[in-house]
Motif scaffolding. Structure first.
Motif, PDB file in Angstrom:
ATOM      1  N   LYS A   5       0.837  -1.199   0.000  1.00 44.69           N
ATOM      2  CA  LYS A   5       0.000   0.000   0.000  1.00 44.69           C
ATOM      3  C   LYS A   5       0.868   1.243   0.000  1.00 44.69           C
ATOM      4  CE  LYS A   5      -2.054   3.520   2.203  1.00 44.69           C
ATOM      5  NZ  LYS A   5      -1.757   4.395   3.336  1.00 44.69           N
ATOM      6  N   GLY A   7       0.676   5.327   0.313  1.00 45.69           N
ATOM      7  CA  GLY A   7      -0.197   6.423   0.741  1.00 45.69           C
ATOM      8  C   GLY A   7       0.027   7.677  -0.084  1.00 45.69           C
ATOM      9  N   GLY A   8      -0.795   8.679   0.208  1.00 46.59           N
ATOM     10  CA  GLY A   8      -0.777   9.926  -0.557  1.00 46.59           C
ATOM     11  C   GLY A   8       0.587  10.591  -0.615  1.00 46.59           C
ATOM     12  N   ALA A   9       1.337  10.540   0.495  1.00 53.94           N
ATOM     13  CA  ALA A   9       2.625  11.235   0.537  1.00 53.94           C
ATOM     14  C   ALA A   9       3.619  10.617  -0.451  1.00 53.94           C
ATOM     15  CB  ALA A   9       3.200  11.183   1.953  1.00 53.94           C
ATOM     16  N   GLU A 201      -8.516   8.204   5.849  1.00 56.35           N
ATOM     17  CA  GLU A 201      -7.281   7.430   6.071  1.00 56.35           C
ATOM     18  C   GLU A 201      -7.505   5.933   5.870  1.00 56.35           C
ATOM     19  OE1 GLU A 201      -4.340   8.860   6.479  1.00 56.35           O
ATOM     20  OE2 GLU A 201      -5.240  10.847   6.526  1.00 56.35           O
ATOM     21  N   ASP A 204      -5.224   2.093   4.308  1.00 56.29           N
ATOM     22  CA  ASP A 204      -4.529   0.990   5.002  1.00 56.29           C
ATOM     23  C   ASP A 204      -5.525  -0.155   5.211  1.00 56.29           C
ATOM     24  OD1 ASP A 204      -2.301   2.631   5.347  1.00 56.29           O
ATOM     25  OD2 ASP A 204      -2.791   3.150   7.413  1.00 56.29           O
ATOM     26  N   TRP A 222       3.921   1.415   2.836  1.00 56.49           N
ATOM     27  CA  TRP A 222       5.109   2.242   2.608  1.00 56.49           C
ATOM     28  C   TRP A 222       4.806   3.655   3.052  1.00 56.49           C
ATOM     29  CZ3 TRP A 222       9.570  -0.059   0.752  1.00 56.49           C
ATOM     30  CH2 TRP A 222       9.421  -1.372   0.258  1.00 56.49           C
ATOM     31  N   ASP A 224       6.262   7.582   5.059  1.00 51.77           N
ATOM     32  CA  ASP A 224       7.360   8.555   5.067  1.00 51.77           C
ATOM     33  C   ASP A 224       8.150   8.507   6.372  1.00 51.77           C
ATOM     34  OD1 ASP A 224       5.471   9.604   6.759  1.00 51.77           O
ATOM     35  OD2 ASP A 224       5.368  11.575   5.812  1.00 51.77           O
ATOM     36  N   GLY A 227       9.368   3.402  10.102  1.00 48.88           N
ATOM     37  CA  GLY A 227       8.571   2.284  10.607  1.00 48.88           C
ATOM     38  C   GLY A 227       7.634   2.837  11.662  1.00 48.88           C
ATOM     39  N   VAL A 228       7.138   1.973  12.534  1.00 52.00           N
ATOM     40  CA  VAL A 228       6.316   2.457  13.644  1.00 52.00           C
ATOM     41  C   VAL A 228       7.279   2.958  14.726  1.00 52.00           C
ATOM     42  CG1 VAL A 228       4.610   1.853  15.402  1.00 52.00           C
ATOM     43  CG2 VAL A 228       4.458   0.832  13.099  1.00 52.00           C
ATOM     44  N   LEU A 229       7.061   4.174  15.153  1.00 52.58           N
ATOM     45  CA  LEU A 229       7.930   4.790  16.150  1.00 52.58           C
ATOM     46  C   LEU A 229       7.200   4.825  17.491  1.00 52.58           C
ATOM     47  CD1 LEU A 229       8.832   7.737  13.778  1.00 52.58           C
ATOM     48  CD2 LEU A 229      10.275   5.747  14.245  1.00 52.58           C
ATOM     49  N   PRO A 233       6.582  11.503  15.228  1.00 57.22           N
ATOM     50  CA  PRO A 233       7.767  12.358  15.063  1.00 57.22           C
ATOM     51  C   PRO A 233       7.416  13.813  14.769  1.00 57.22           C
ATOM     52  CG  PRO A 233       7.448  10.978  13.122  1.00 57.22           C
ATOM     53  CD  PRO A 233       6.446  10.517  14.138  1.00 57.22           C
ATOM     54  N   SER A 259      -1.727   7.600  14.536  1.00 62.75           N
ATOM     55  CA  SER A 259      -2.292   7.732  13.195  1.00 62.75           C
ATOM     56  C   SER A 259      -1.437   7.072  12.119  1.00 62.75           C
ATOM     57  CB  SER A 259      -2.508   9.210  12.872  1.00 62.75           C
ATOM     58  OG  SER A 259      -1.252   9.860  12.896  1.00 62.75           O
ATOM     59  N   VAL A 260      -0.370   6.393  12.502  1.00 69.42           N
ATOM     60  CA  VAL A 260       0.500   5.785  11.486  1.00 69.42           C
ATOM     61  C   VAL A 260      -0.210   4.634  10.754  1.00 69.42           C
ATOM     62  CG1 VAL A 260       1.677   4.298  13.183  1.00 69.42           C
ATOM     63  CG2 VAL A 260       2.826   4.884  11.057  1.00 69.42           C
TER      64      VAL A 260
HETATM   65  P1  ADP Z   1      -0.030   7.616   4.406  1.00 62.39           P
HETATM   66  O1  ADP Z   1       0.742   8.447   3.411  1.00 62.39           O
HETATM   67  O2  ADP Z   1       0.196   6.180   4.235  1.00 62.39           O
HETATM   68  O3  ADP Z   1      -1.473   7.996   4.486  1.00 62.39           O
HETATM   69  P2  ADP Z   1       0.081   8.770   7.022  1.00 62.39           P
HETATM   70  O4  ADP Z   1       0.459  10.217   6.835  1.00 62.39           O
HETATM   71  O5  ADP Z   1      -1.352   8.482   7.266  1.00 62.39           O
HETATM   72  O6  ADP Z   1       0.642   7.953   5.800  1.00 62.39           O
HETATM   73  O7  ADP Z   1       0.935   8.114   8.200  1.00 62.39           O
HETATM   74  C1  ADP Z   1       2.277   8.397   8.347  1.00 62.39           C
HETATM   75  C2  ADP Z   1       2.461   9.499   9.386  1.00 62.39           C
HETATM   76  O8  ADP Z   1       2.005   9.015  10.652  1.00 62.39           O
HETATM   77  C3  ADP Z   1       3.887   9.864   9.643  1.00 62.39           C
HETATM   78  O9  ADP Z   1       4.321  10.864   8.756  1.00 62.39           O
HETATM   79  C4  ADP Z   1       3.897  10.343  11.101  1.00 62.39           C
HETATM   80  O10 ADP Z   1       3.916  11.742  11.180  1.00 62.39           O
HETATM   81  C5  ADP Z   1       2.579   9.865  11.654  1.00 62.39           C
HETATM   82  N1  ADP Z   1       2.707   9.103  12.898  1.00 62.39           N
HETATM   83  C6  ADP Z   1       1.906   9.265  13.997  1.00 62.39           C
HETATM   84  N2  ADP Z   1       2.249   8.427  14.963  1.00 62.39           N
HETATM   85  C7  ADP Z   1       3.299   7.694  14.505  1.00 62.39           C
HETATM   86  C8  ADP Z   1       4.066   6.639  15.046  1.00 62.39           C
HETATM   87  N3  ADP Z   1       3.848   6.171  16.271  1.00 62.39           N
HETATM   88  N4  ADP Z   1       5.047   6.112  14.275  1.00 62.39           N
HETATM   89  C9  ADP Z   1       5.282   6.563  13.039  1.00 62.39           C
HETATM   90  N5  ADP Z   1       4.586   7.553  12.466  1.00 62.39           N
HETATM   91  C10 ADP Z   1       3.598   8.129  13.175  1.00 62.39           C
END
Ligand code: ADP
Ligand code: ASP
Ligand code: MG
Length: 435
Positions: A5, A7-9, A201, A204, A222, A224, A227-229, A233, A259-260
């Motif tokens: 998958k 995402g938009g970014a 959102e 996913d 995939w 930006d 991984g899961v932090l 950040p 929101s990751v």
């Molecule tokens: P997508 O492009 O797949 O829609 P999202 O913007 O929805 O991606 O999710 C990625 C973002 O989630 C990251 O840029 C980060 O700012 C945010 N985020 C929030 N909590 C976390 C976390 N615990 N670990 C990693 N990223 C996180």
């Protein structure tokens, strides 16, 4: 087969699409189902088009033209002027235009889904065409032929048996021809063939639906981030990547608002024991995070912040105890108004809930219960959840905040806080005694 998958970014501009194609070159010989979101912030932009249309302020068409132009600009960078993709994308935009020709009535959610889905339809068409042009054999699939939902517009509920049958009928024959299948996240369709969306959102979740229905070997999202932090950040420095987390930890984190990953994503994967990898599209060689079976690991403190929260302090007017029948009524009204209760606490004659601050819904709630309850509303708050908390983490998160509500259950601490205005917390020397 595997499900990826993006995402938009990851597909926000021509360079992003090129980067995605570069990543996919590494998987050239693998059967992949690729789910893609709308490019960049186009879902927000399409929401703004609809808002203008509903207000009938004369701006909708100009806003829609800007969305179209941003896509055409990317197409001009990636394709020859006479490429069929221009017509194909234009056809989809015309379908959005039909929505703008209708006079807005009481069907906002329905119109939303018909219009906002255009973002995913065009991004997937562009990605599929670009992969094909880059020498990666790719077929485009309309996710609405697979993901069957009820007609709850903007929050379609998946009809699993139908979706599974559709996926198993349509996708394997496409994969057997070799190459990739590209489809949309976020969208599905009703039994009358109207488009639905699965909630903001939701891409996913779409990827998890495909993974579940097709018994994928694994799913990779995939992002930006590496991984899961252990915290967002955007809000925290010195965050740590979690190399492996259990489904259980992931479901808890996302439930509390990390929101990751979309919160509905984990269950369909866990139910089939399909591992989920969160990897960086900026550093595709990085190890990312693996989310898989429930061997509990040792976790560092994990912090989730939900902004824009409100507390509703509800007390009985006649000083009767807050009993089960009161709670049942309060929860039923909250559920009917789609007010999601994040946390709660009660005393003898009062009951406090922490909810997202959605003013029109909260106002309706307060009015509906005013015959029996007095309600005090407090806004401008944050809900901070710490999993695997330590006293040091709690102390550092409380700095500059006033705690209005705190609760610890097992290894989870939740607190509702508000910022103490700077003037009140100006740091001064603490007088020390002379004797
Ligand atoms: P997508 O492009 O797949 O829609 P999202 O913007 O929805 O991606 O999710 C990625 C973002 O989630 C990251 O840029 C980060 O700012 C945010 N985020 C929030 N909590 C976390 C976390 N615990 N670990 C990693 N990223 C996180
Ligand atoms: N494009 C949709 C949104 O922005 C779905 C997604 O990106 O997951 O909400
Ligand atoms: Mg997202």
């Amino acid at each position: 087969m595997k499900v990826f998958k993006f995402g938009g970014a990851s597909v926000k501009d021509a360079a992003g699409l090129q980067n995605v194609a570069n990543i996919l070159q590494r998987y050239k010989n693998e059967p992949l189902v690729i789910i893609v979101s709308a490019m960049g912030k186009n879902t927000n932009a399409l929401e703004a088009v609809l808002a203008a249309h509903v207000k009938q302020n004369g701006e909708a068409q100009a806003l829609y033209d800007a969305v179209k132009e941003s896509h055409y600009a990317i197409l001009r960078e990636l394709f020859d002027a006479n490429d069929d993709i221009f017509t194909s994308v234009n056809d989809t935009f015309v379908e959005g235009e039909w929505v703008l020709e209708e006079t807005p009535a009481d069907n906002y959610d329905y119109m939303y889904d018909q219009l906002v889905s255009v973002g995913e339809l065009v991004s997937s068409k562009i990605l599929a065409a670009f992969l094909q042009k880059s020498g990666l054999h790719t077929q485009w699939l309309d996710a609405r032929d697979v993901v069957a939902t009820d007609n709850t517009y903007r929050e379609g509920w998946v009809i699993w048996d139908k979706t599974k049958a559709n996926a198993q009928r349509l996708v394997p024959p496409m994969l057997e021809k070799g190459g990739f299948v590209v489809t949309q996240g976020f969208i599905g369709s009703t039994s009358e063939n109207f488009t639905t969306t699965l909630g903001r959102e939701g891409s996913d979740y779409s990827a998890a639906i495909f993974s579940h229905c097709l018994d994928a070997e694994s799913m990779t999202i995939w992002k930006d981030v590496p991984g899961v932090l252990n915290a967002d950040p955007r809000l925290f420095e010195n965050v740590t990547k979690l190399d492996r987390i259990s489904y259980r930890e992931a479901i808890e984190m996302t439930y509390y608002g990390a929101s990751v990953i979309h919160p509905k994503t984990i269950k369909p994967l866990q139910n089939k024991n399909i591992p989920l990898y969160v990897k960086s599209f900026i550093d595709p060689d990085g190890p990312g995070t693996e989310i898989s079976s429930d061997n509990e690991e040792l976790y560092p403190p994990i912090i989730v912040v939900e902004k824009n929260q409100a507390l509703l302090h509800i007390s009985t007017l006649d000083y009767s105890f807050v009993a089960e029948q009161h709670m049942a009524r309060l929860f039923r009204i909250a559920a009917d108004l789609r007010i999601f209760v994040n946390s709660m606490q009660n005393t003898a004659i009062s009951f406090t809930i922490c909810v997202p601050n959605i003013p029109d819904r909260l106002e309706k709630f307060i009015n509906s219960v005013s015959d029996e309850f007095k309600v005090k509303l407090e806004t401008g708050l944050e809900l901070i959840t710490i999993r695997h908390y330590t006293e040091e983490t709690i102390a550092s998160l409380k700095k500059g905040k006033m705690v209005l509500f705190e609760e610890r259950i097992q290894n989870t601490l939740q607190m509702v806080v508000k910022n103490i205005p700077l003037i009140e917390r100006r740091e001064v020397d603490i007088p020390s005694r002379k004797d």
